[in-house]
Motif scaffolding. Structure first.
Motif, PDB file in Angstrom:
ATOM      1  N   LYS A 297       0.832  -1.207   0.000  1.00  0.00           N
ATOM      2  CA  LYS A 297       0.000   0.000   0.000  1.00  0.00           C
ATOM      3  C   LYS A 297       0.862   1.251   0.000  1.00  0.00           C
ATOM      4  CE  LYS A 297      -3.477   2.438   2.769  1.00  0.00           C
ATOM      5  NZ  LYS A 297      -4.239   2.426   4.056  1.00  0.00           N
ATOM      6  N   ALA A 298       1.940   1.253   0.790  1.00  0.00           N
ATOM      7  CA  ALA A 298       2.828   2.417   0.832  1.00  0.00           C
ATOM      8  C   ALA A 298       3.508   2.622  -0.520  1.00  0.00           C
ATOM      9  CB  ALA A 298       3.869   2.243   1.934  1.00  0.00           C
ATOM     10  N   MET A 299       3.909   1.529  -1.171  1.00  0.00           N
ATOM     11  CA  MET A 299       4.526   1.637  -2.497  1.00  0.00           C
ATOM     12  C   MET A 299       3.561   2.271  -3.487  1.00  0.00           C
ATOM     13  SD  MET A 299       7.734   0.544  -2.779  1.00  0.00           S
ATOM     14  CE  MET A 299       8.006  -0.210  -4.394  1.00  0.00           C
ATOM     15  N   ALA A 300       2.305   1.860  -3.433  1.00  0.00           N
ATOM     16  CA  ALA A 300       1.307   2.416  -4.361  1.00  0.00           C
ATOM     17  C   ALA A 300       1.072   3.904  -4.091  1.00  0.00           C
ATOM     18  CB  ALA A 300       0.002   1.630  -4.238  1.00  0.00           C
ATOM     19  N   LEU A 301       0.989   4.274  -2.822  1.00  0.00           N
ATOM     20  CA  LEU A 301       0.792   5.681  -2.467  1.00  0.00           C
ATOM     21  C   LEU A 301       1.935   6.548  -2.976  1.00  0.00           C
ATOM     22  CD1 LEU A 301      -0.423   5.438   1.256  1.00  0.00           C
ATOM     23  CD2 LEU A 301      -1.726   6.409  -0.650  1.00  0.00           C
ATOM     24  N   LEU A 302       3.148   6.092  -2.722  1.00  0.00           N
ATOM     25  CA  LEU A 302       4.316   6.876  -3.108  1.00  0.00           C
ATOM     26  C   LEU A 302       4.494   6.906  -4.626  1.00  0.00           C
ATOM     27  CD1 LEU A 302       6.695   5.710  -0.274  1.00  0.00           C
ATOM     28  CD2 LEU A 302       6.032   8.065  -0.722  1.00  0.00           C
ATOM     29  N   ALA A 303       4.231   5.784  -5.296  1.00  0.00           N
ATOM     30  CA  ALA A 303       4.349   5.755  -6.756  1.00  0.00           C
ATOM     31  C   ALA A 303       3.389   6.755  -7.386  1.00  0.00           C
ATOM     32  CB  ALA A 303       4.072   4.346  -7.275  1.00  0.00           C
TER      33      ALA A 303
ATOM     34  N   PHE B 200      10.233   7.584  -9.374  1.00  0.00           N
ATOM     35  CA  PHE B 200      10.108   6.859  -8.099  1.00  0.00           C
ATOM     36  C   PHE B 200      11.359   6.001  -7.924  1.00  0.00           C
ATOM     37  CE2 PHE B 200       7.381   3.631  -5.551  1.00  0.00           C
ATOM     38  CZ  PHE B 200       7.766   4.217  -4.352  1.00  0.00           C
ATOM     39  N   THR B 201      12.409   6.643  -7.469  1.00  0.00           N
ATOM     40  CA  THR B 201      13.740   6.030  -7.410  1.00  0.00           C
ATOM     41  C   THR B 201      13.831   5.001  -6.278  1.00  0.00           C
ATOM     42  OG1 THR B 201      14.551   7.718  -5.895  1.00  0.00           O
ATOM     43  CG2 THR B 201      14.753   8.178  -8.262  1.00  0.00           C
ATOM     44  N   PRO B 202      14.856   4.141  -6.329  1.00  0.00           N
ATOM     45  CA  PRO B 202      15.061   3.198  -5.220  1.00  0.00           C
ATOM     46  C   PRO B 202      15.192   3.898  -3.864  1.00  0.00           C
ATOM     47  CG  PRO B 202      16.354   2.512  -7.097  1.00  0.00           C
ATOM     48  CD  PRO B 202      15.766   3.853  -7.459  1.00  0.00           C
ATOM     49  N   SER B 203      15.818   5.070  -3.827  1.00  0.00           N
ATOM     50  CA  SER B 203      15.927   5.804  -2.559  1.00  0.00           C
ATOM     51  C   SER B 203      14.553   6.195  -2.043  1.00  0.00           C
ATOM     52  CB  SER B 203      16.783   7.058  -2.748  1.00  0.00           C
ATOM     53  OG  SER B 203      18.137   6.720  -2.940  1.00  0.00           O
ATOM     54  N   ARG B 204      13.704   6.690  -2.930  1.00  0.00           N
ATOM     55  CA  ARG B 204      12.351   7.077  -2.517  1.00  0.00           C
ATOM     56  C   ARG B 204      11.516   5.863  -2.136  1.00  0.00           C
ATOM     57  NH1 ARG B 204      12.431  11.416  -7.421  1.00  0.00           N
ATOM     58  NH2 ARG B 204      13.210  13.189  -6.193  1.00  0.00           N
ATOM     59  N   GLN B 205      11.774   4.741  -2.777  1.00  0.00           N
ATOM     60  CA  GLN B 205      11.056   3.522  -2.434  1.00  0.00           C
ATOM     61  C   GLN B 205      11.356   3.058  -1.014  1.00  0.00           C
ATOM     62  OE1 GLN B 205      11.739   0.538  -5.496  1.00  0.00           O
ATOM     63  NE2 GLN B 205      11.410   2.057  -7.120  1.00  0.00           N
ATOM     64  N   ARG B 206      12.525   3.428  -0.495  1.00  0.00           N
ATOM     65  CA  ARG B 206      12.884   3.043   0.878  1.00  0.00           C
ATOM     66  C   ARG B 206      11.875   3.572   1.894  1.00  0.00           C
ATOM     67  NH1 ARG B 206      17.493   1.352   2.952  1.00  0.00           N
ATOM     68  NH2 ARG B 206      17.364   2.845   4.663  1.00  0.00           N
TER      69      ARG B 206
ATOM     70  N   VAL C  72       1.343  15.677   4.684  1.00  0.00           N
ATOM     71  CA  VAL C  72       2.309  16.662   4.214  1.00  0.00           C
ATOM     72  C   VAL C  72       3.106  16.151   3.024  1.00  0.00           C
ATOM     73  CG1 VAL C  72       4.340  18.039   4.845  1.00  0.00           C
ATOM     74  CG2 VAL C  72       2.493  17.704   6.497  1.00  0.00           C
ATOM     75  N   SER C  73       3.700  14.943   3.166  1.00  0.00           N
ATOM     76  CA  SER C  73       4.566  14.442   2.101  1.00  0.00           C
ATOM     77  C   SER C  73       4.270  12.994   1.715  1.00  0.00           C
ATOM     78  CB  SER C  73       6.035  14.571   2.516  1.00  0.00           C
ATOM     79  OG  SER C  73       6.277  13.887   3.744  1.00  0.00           O
ATOM     80  N   VAL C  74       3.098  12.496   2.089  1.00  0.00           N
ATOM     81  CA  VAL C  74       2.545  11.195   1.673  1.00  0.00           C
ATOM     82  C   VAL C  74       3.202   9.990   2.346  1.00  0.00           C
ATOM     83  CG1 VAL C  74       2.055   9.653  -0.279  1.00  0.00           C
ATOM     84  CG2 VAL C  74       1.778  12.120  -0.551  1.00  0.00           C
ATOM     85  N   ALA C  75       4.535   9.916   2.398  1.00  0.00           N
ATOM     86  CA  ALA C  75       5.208   8.729   2.949  1.00  0.00           C
ATOM     87  C   ALA C  75       4.687   8.446   4.358  1.00  0.00           C
ATOM     88  CB  ALA C  75       6.717   8.949   2.968  1.00  0.00           C
TER      89      ALA C  75
END
Length: 248
Positions: free
Chosen positions: A102-108, A118-124, A139-142
């Motif tokens: 779910k977090a991956m989908a939100l951030l993507a 959506f870089t590997p760093s952001r995927q962290r 504020v920043s979704v993550a």
């Protein structure tokens, strides 16, 4: 007829980051958390600051989550190599640290809407213990996350504050403190002994003494706190009598 016993909910906070211990970053989250928990009727009883060191974080998480009703953490869930809080909390609970679907989908979706990769760093920032619940981040979704009684939140103050406001309505709360402030014209050296006697006579209250030095003179702000308003009133009256006796 017996008096109703107060409900006491106790919490700890763990602030994580080398930058806090080096002084490079001045913490703004502990005070905010203390204010909001006090207002909600939750006693913030202990605060620790630890470095970006996994064994130290694991040790603190295990000790504090066992000792208190709630543990709130700040820092270490960002995109860089030293953001290891998700790994440490996962290790503390013997859980795998996964890229939460779910977090991956939100951030993507978030980065796509900003036309950013959506870089590997952001995927962290989607990593958390398997089975954790999300803490929404307006504020920043993550997201932050919850595992057992541990609430893991960001270190950036604006994001931390947004997460705190999202979790507060979900927390069990206890009996709130009432307080009364009494301005004392004397320094602590004058009132120290009689004030201690007042405190000993009213053990179910907390009397704080906060010295001031203005215009070349010492004075003290006395704050009496109690969960029971009658006991608060009795202790405050005793403090005022103490001051009147000194002035005679």
């Amino acid at each position: 007829m017996t008096n109703k016993q107060p409900v006491i909910i106790r919490a700890a906070m763990l602030a994580i980051g080398d930058e806090l211990l080096s002084g490079r970053t001045k913490d703004k989250n502990i005070g905010y958390m203390a204010d909001r928990l006090y207002d909600a009727g939750i006693d913030l009883t202990e605060v620790r600051i630890v470095a970006d060191d996994q064994p130290a974080i694991v040790k603190a998480v295990l000790e504090l989550s066992e000792a208190y009703d709630y543990l709130f953490t700040s820092g270490g869930i960002g995109p860089t190599h030293d953001d290891i809080t998700a790994d440490a909390v996962s290790a503390a609970f013997s859980l795998p640290c996964i890229y939460d679907e779910k977090a991956m989908a939100l951030l993507a979706a978030h980065y796509k809407s900003r036309d950013m990769e959506f870089t590997p760093s952001r995927q962290r920032m989607a990593r958390m213990p398997q089975g954790a619940q999300h803490i929404d981040n307006s504020v920043s979704v993550a997201p932050g996350f919850i595992i057992a009684n541990v609430y893991v939140m960001a270190g950036v103050p604006s994001v931390f504050q947004a997460m705190v406001e999202n979790i507060l309505p979900t927390l069990r709360t206890g009996s709130r403190f009432h307080s009364r402030t009494i301005i004392c014209p004397f320094g602590e050296g004058v009132i120290g002994i009689p004030l201690r006697e007042v405190q000993e006579t009213h053990p179910e209250t907390i009397i704080g003494s906060y010295p001031k030095f203005e215009n070349g003179k010492f004075s003290t702000e006395l704050v009496v706190r109690a969960r029971d308003e009658e006991k608060l009133a009795a202790a405050a009256a005793a403090v005022e009598k103490m001051l009147a006796d000194i002035q005679q």
